[in-house]
Design an enzyme around this catalytic site. Sequence first.
Site, PDB file in Angstrom:
ATOM      1  N   THR A 316       0.837  -1.211   0.000  1.00  0.00           N
ATOM      2  CA  THR A 316       0.000   0.000   0.000  1.00  0.00           C
ATOM      3  C   THR A 316       0.865   1.252   0.000  1.00  0.00           C
ATOM      4  O   THR A 316       0.605   2.202  -0.754  1.00  0.00           O
ATOM      5  CB  THR A 316      -0.930   0.015   1.229  1.00  0.00           C
ATOM      6  OG1 THR A 316      -1.778  -1.130   1.204  1.00  0.00           O
ATOM      7  CG2 THR A 316      -1.783   1.282   1.247  1.00  0.00           C
ATOM      8  N   TRP A 319       2.598   1.547  -3.376  1.00  0.00           N
ATOM      9  CA  TRP A 319       1.638   1.945  -4.420  1.00  0.00           C
ATOM     10  C   TRP A 319       1.556   3.465  -4.530  1.00  0.00           C
ATOM     11  O   TRP A 319       1.396   4.005  -5.623  1.00  0.00           O
ATOM     12  CB  TRP A 319       0.257   1.363  -4.098  1.00  0.00           C
ATOM     13  CG  TRP A 319      -0.805   1.736  -5.101  1.00  0.00           C
ATOM     14  CD1 TRP A 319      -1.130   1.067  -6.245  1.00  0.00           C
ATOM     15  CD2 TRP A 319      -1.696   2.864  -5.038  1.00  0.00           C
ATOM     16  NE1 TRP A 319      -2.154   1.704  -6.897  1.00  0.00           N
ATOM     17  CE2 TRP A 319      -2.519   2.816  -6.177  1.00  0.00           C
ATOM     18  CE3 TRP A 319      -1.866   3.914  -4.139  1.00  0.00           C
ATOM     19  CZ2 TRP A 319      -3.505   3.759  -6.438  1.00  0.00           C
ATOM     20  CZ3 TRP A 319      -2.831   4.862  -4.393  1.00  0.00           C
ATOM     21  CH2 TRP A 319      -3.647   4.782  -5.529  1.00  0.00           C
ATOM     22  N   HIS A 320       1.688   4.146  -3.396  1.00  0.00           N
ATOM     23  CA  HIS A 320       1.550   5.599  -3.402  1.00  0.00           C
ATOM     24  C   HIS A 320       2.757   6.319  -4.003  1.00  0.00           C
ATOM     25  O   HIS A 320       2.632   7.463  -4.435  1.00  0.00           O
ATOM     26  CB  HIS A 320       1.301   6.117  -1.980  1.00  0.00           C
ATOM     27  CG  HIS A 320      -0.108   5.933  -1.515  1.00  0.00           C
ATOM     28  ND1 HIS A 320      -0.551   4.757  -0.960  1.00  0.00           N
ATOM     29  CD2 HIS A 320      -1.171   6.769  -1.542  1.00  0.00           C
ATOM     30  CE1 HIS A 320      -1.837   4.880  -0.642  1.00  0.00           C
ATOM     31  NE2 HIS A 320      -2.234   6.083  -0.993  1.00  0.00           N
ATOM     32  N   GLY A 321       3.910   5.687  -4.021  1.00  0.00           N
ATOM     33  CA  GLY A 321       5.065   6.372  -4.594  1.00  0.00           C
ATOM     34  C   GLY A 321       6.337   5.564  -4.512  1.00  0.00           C
ATOM     35  O   GLY A 321       6.493   4.703  -3.631  1.00  0.00           O
ATOM     36  N   PHE A 457       0.469   9.889  -8.024  1.00  0.00           N
ATOM     37  CA  PHE A 457       0.461   8.500  -7.589  1.00  0.00           C
ATOM     38  C   PHE A 457      -0.048   7.574  -8.683  1.00  0.00           C
ATOM     39  O   PHE A 457      -0.005   6.389  -8.533  1.00  0.00           O
ATOM     40  CB  PHE A 457      -0.392   8.331  -6.323  1.00  0.00           C
ATOM     41  CG  PHE A 457       0.021   9.264  -5.224  1.00  0.00           C
ATOM     42  CD1 PHE A 457       1.362   9.369  -4.878  1.00  0.00           C
ATOM     43  CD2 PHE A 457      -0.903  10.050  -4.565  1.00  0.00           C
ATOM     44  CE1 PHE A 457       1.760  10.231  -3.865  1.00  0.00           C
ATOM     45  CE2 PHE A 457      -0.510  10.907  -3.541  1.00  0.00           C
ATOM     46  CZ  PHE A 457       0.817  11.000  -3.209  1.00  0.00           C
TER      47      PHE A 457
END
Length: 457
Positions: A316, A319-321, A457
């Site tokens: 998670t 996934w954002h960066g 993102f």
Amino acid sequence: MLFSSLLFIFQFLPIFFVLYYFAPVRFRNLLLFLASLFFYAWGEPRFVILILVSILINYLAGYFIQRYDRNEKIRITVLVLSIIYNVGSLTFFKYSNFIIENINYIFNGTIRPVNIPLPLGISFYTFQIMSYTIDVYRRDTKAEKSFINLGAYLCMFPQLIAGPIVVYTQVSEKLHKRSYDLKEIEKGLQIFILGLGSKVLIANNVGGLWNDMAQIGYAKLSMPLAWLGLLSYSLQIYFDFNGYSLMAIGLGKMLGFDFPQNFNFPYISKSVSEYWKRWHITLSTWFKDYLYIPLGGNRKGKLRTFLNMFIVWSVTGLWHGASWNFVFWGIYFFVLLSLEKLFLKKWLEKNIILSRIYTILAILLGWMIFAITELKDIGIYFGRLFSLNITNDWVYYLRNYGIVLAIGILLSTPFLKKWYDRQENKVLCNLLLLLIFLLSIAYLVDAAYNPFLYFRF
């Protein structure tokens, strides 16, 4: 093309909806597909081919998975190949330089970074199309026979770039047959305006305070100003992302679709567990359905449960960066959720006031890790939060941003929404919406600062 832009509001939307509503029903998905490709090409023309290839590969994957329904070997092979393509494409464009940097650091290498721009929305639309092929494999849905319909699903411009993450099963029925009700169109327009106001009038304005923190230098912040800056970022990212989600949901309703809710007043939560049931709901649901449960969820003992949670929250964060601060942000929430699962949740349920204080502090500190890329800067900022260095530098910023901060805090609670929903005087509500729309447009005419944080993102 941003939703909160004059070009989108006064040119793209009117032209599209005139064509859409007057087009024969059988051509509306084609029109939606082509308009969505145009919308995406306006900002990323070179990556339109990437989306088309993604649609084609997953269209064929769904076809073959269903075609060979009784041959499990072929079904699983096709599914794995489609996942390899989807995850591989995302990894190549988003994480190549991150991987190279870490290889160079570990092995003292000299591999040069690659100049690969990040396609807009790739994290969102990759997850969406993966849900389609996985659901076809699970037999939760039939494979889509029409390439146009599948393309309309994946490329649908309201949710193409920054969600909500809409899985195929949530819209498949209405892709084939949907009705248009003037009340639903009106409701969609109202939701769009509320989202526009959230983004333009609150997020854009309060975000200036957080930008000032970096310009001042984290090491120079007093303790009150450091907390004030963190509060401003927390409000900015909420109203920025929730505003975009509301605009997407509103546009979806105007198209005849019902997109899932993405936020439910997360800052009123009494635990981190509750917070993640209210924040970015569609992402949390996706990870639960397509990663956590397939890993075994909580069905294989405590140790395996915590291992599964660690994997999910690490992914998670990633996934954002493509940066370690995002990974640590995910692990930070894994630790808090684990503590709540072990013992903390029961204590929080008995102490309502302390539970809210704990949750807000946990969220604020989480946003610090999320917002600051350099790990050493995170350490500096954390130190300023507890430095006991109390000067009057915060007074100037509170004077300038105090009103918008207060409005943001109020709108982070359901108080005004409950009042709005109870109103029988629809004229008053419509006048309020008109005022929000006019103020938003006035801001856009004059403003140069109009980012969408989740676009990166």
